[in-house]
Motif scaffolding. Structure first.
Motif, short mmCIF file in Angstrom:
data_model
loop_
_atom_site.label_atom_id
_atom_site.label_comp_id
_atom_site.label_asym_id
_atom_site.label_seq_id
_atom_site.Cartn_x
_atom_site.Cartn_y
_atom_site.Cartn_z
N SER A 9 -29.02 -63.15 51.01
CA SER A 9 -29.48 -63.48 52.35
C SER A 9 -28.54 -62.89 53.39
O SER A 9 -28.96 -62.56 54.51
N ASN A 10 -27.27 -62.77 53.01
CA ASN A 10 -26.28 -62.16 53.90
C ASN A 10 -25.37 -61.25 53.07
O ASN A 10 -24.97 -61.62 51.96
N TYR A 35 -38.99 -53.29 55.78
CA TYR A 35 -38.84 -53.09 57.21
C TYR A 35 -37.40 -53.39 57.58
O TYR A 35 -36.70 -54.13 56.89
N GLN A 37 -35.02 -54.67 60.91
CA GLN A 37 -35.10 -55.26 62.25
C GLN A 37 -33.70 -55.35 62.86
O GLN A 37 -32.84 -56.10 62.37
N LEU A 91 -36.07 -56.65 56.03
CA LEU A 91 -37.17 -57.53 55.66
C LEU A 91 -38.04 -56.87 54.60
O LEU A 91 -38.37 -55.69 54.70
N GLY A 109 -40.47 -61.94 53.51
CA GLY A 109 -39.36 -62.73 53.02
C GLY A 109 -38.45 -63.12 54.16
O GLY A 109 -38.67 -62.74 55.31
N GLU A 110 -37.41 -63.89 53.82
CA GLU A 110 -36.46 -64.36 54.83
C GLU A 110 -35.52 -63.25 55.29
O GLU A 110 -34.84 -63.41 56.28
N GLY A 111 -35.49 -62.17 54.57
CA GLY A 111 -34.66 -61.04 54.97
C GLY A 111 -33.25 -61.08 54.41
O GLY A 111 -32.76 -62.13 53.98
N ARG A 113 -29.54 -60.07 55.77
CA ARG A 113 -28.78 -59.63 56.95
C ARG A 113 -27.59 -58.81 56.48
O ARG A 113 -26.71 -59.33 55.79
N LYS B 41 -35.80 -65.85 60.43
CA LYS B 41 -35.80 -64.49 59.89
C LYS B 41 -37.19 -64.01 59.52
O LYS B 41 -37.58 -62.90 59.87
N ALA B 42 -37.95 -64.84 58.78
CA ALA B 42 -39.22 -64.35 58.24
C ALA B 42 -40.35 -64.50 59.24
O ALA B 42 -40.68 -65.62 59.64
#
Lengths: 117, 116
Positions: A9-10, A35, A37, A91, A109-111, A113, B41-42
């Motif tokens: 996640s990070n 993607y 962001q 993402l 998804g939550e991405g 970072r 985030k999502a």
């Protein structure tokens, strides 16, 4: 799983290092997207997989970026020789296709970072 | 190159207010326009619009598309603090020659803040 899962996640790394970001799409979704962001921006297209093959990688910014999806499910985005400008949220999304046409609704998804120091 | 412009970029309102978010676009061989809500985030899917003049509605949220004037609006009535988020608009091209019916082009989003 129920949704699109991304790990880590990070991620904090140093300039010049190699990173891998993983995406596990919704079961049964043949289409997978990456993607990127940046802060204050909308997501920008990187790459699209239909099954195992990259159908469109035109959004990858340069040859330091590469993505694979060897078995048509999990995908890994790989970034070599990271630069500070690569810092962003990456993402992943998946979707259904119907008769080869994307339904248009992407599930994100939550991405991950990524911070490059 | 496809282009999506959202306005305003940010908006602060009080609970109970009604807001209208705008999205204008330029895209070759338009197929559909989508709205997403991004809280952390999502981005989560709200609506997909393909035809002009047909309102899509979900609870206090509604959206409509004008394909002649190339814009869409997202309305939120009786806003709540839980509506605070970035609202993203995206367009998809059709699958005709040169079309990319899978690639979303996003705007920068509208940051909505709903104060109690």
């Amino acid at each position: 799983g129920a949704g699109v899962s991304q790990t880590p996640s990070n991620k904090v790394t140093e300039k010049g290092k190699y990173v891998e970001l993983r995406c596990d799409p919704i079961s049964g979704h043949t289409a997978l997207y990456w993607y990127r962001q940046s802060l204050g921006q909308g997501p920008e297209f990187l790459i699209y997989f239909q099954g195992t093959g990259a159908a469109d990688d035109s959004g990858l910014p340069n040859d330091r970026f590469f993505a694979v999806r060897p078995e048509g499910s999990v995908s890994t985005l790989k970034i070599q020789r990271t630069e500070r400008g690569d810092s962003a949220v990456y993402l992943c999304a998946s979707s259904l296709t119907w008769r080869g046409v994307n339904t248009g609704e992407l599930f994100f998804g939550e991405g991950s970072r990524l911070t490059v120091l | 190159e496809d282009k999506v412009v959202q306005s305003p970029l940010s908006l602060v309102v009080h609970e109970g207010d009604t807001v209208t978010l705008n999205c204008s676009y330029e895209v070759t061989n338009f197929r559909s326009l989508l709205w997403y809500k991004q809280e952390k985030k999502a981005p989560t899917f709200l609506f997909m619009l393909t035809s002009s003049g047909i309102e899509k509605k979900s609870g206090r949220l509604s959206s409509i598309l004008d394909k002649k004037e190339l814009f869409s609006i997202l309305n939120i009535t009786a806003t709540q603090t839980g509506d605070s988020a970035v609202y993203l608009c995206a367009v998809v091209r059709g699958s005709g020659s040169g079309g990319s019916n899978y690639k979303l082009t996003f705007g920068k989003g509208t940051l909505l803040t709903v104060n109690p």
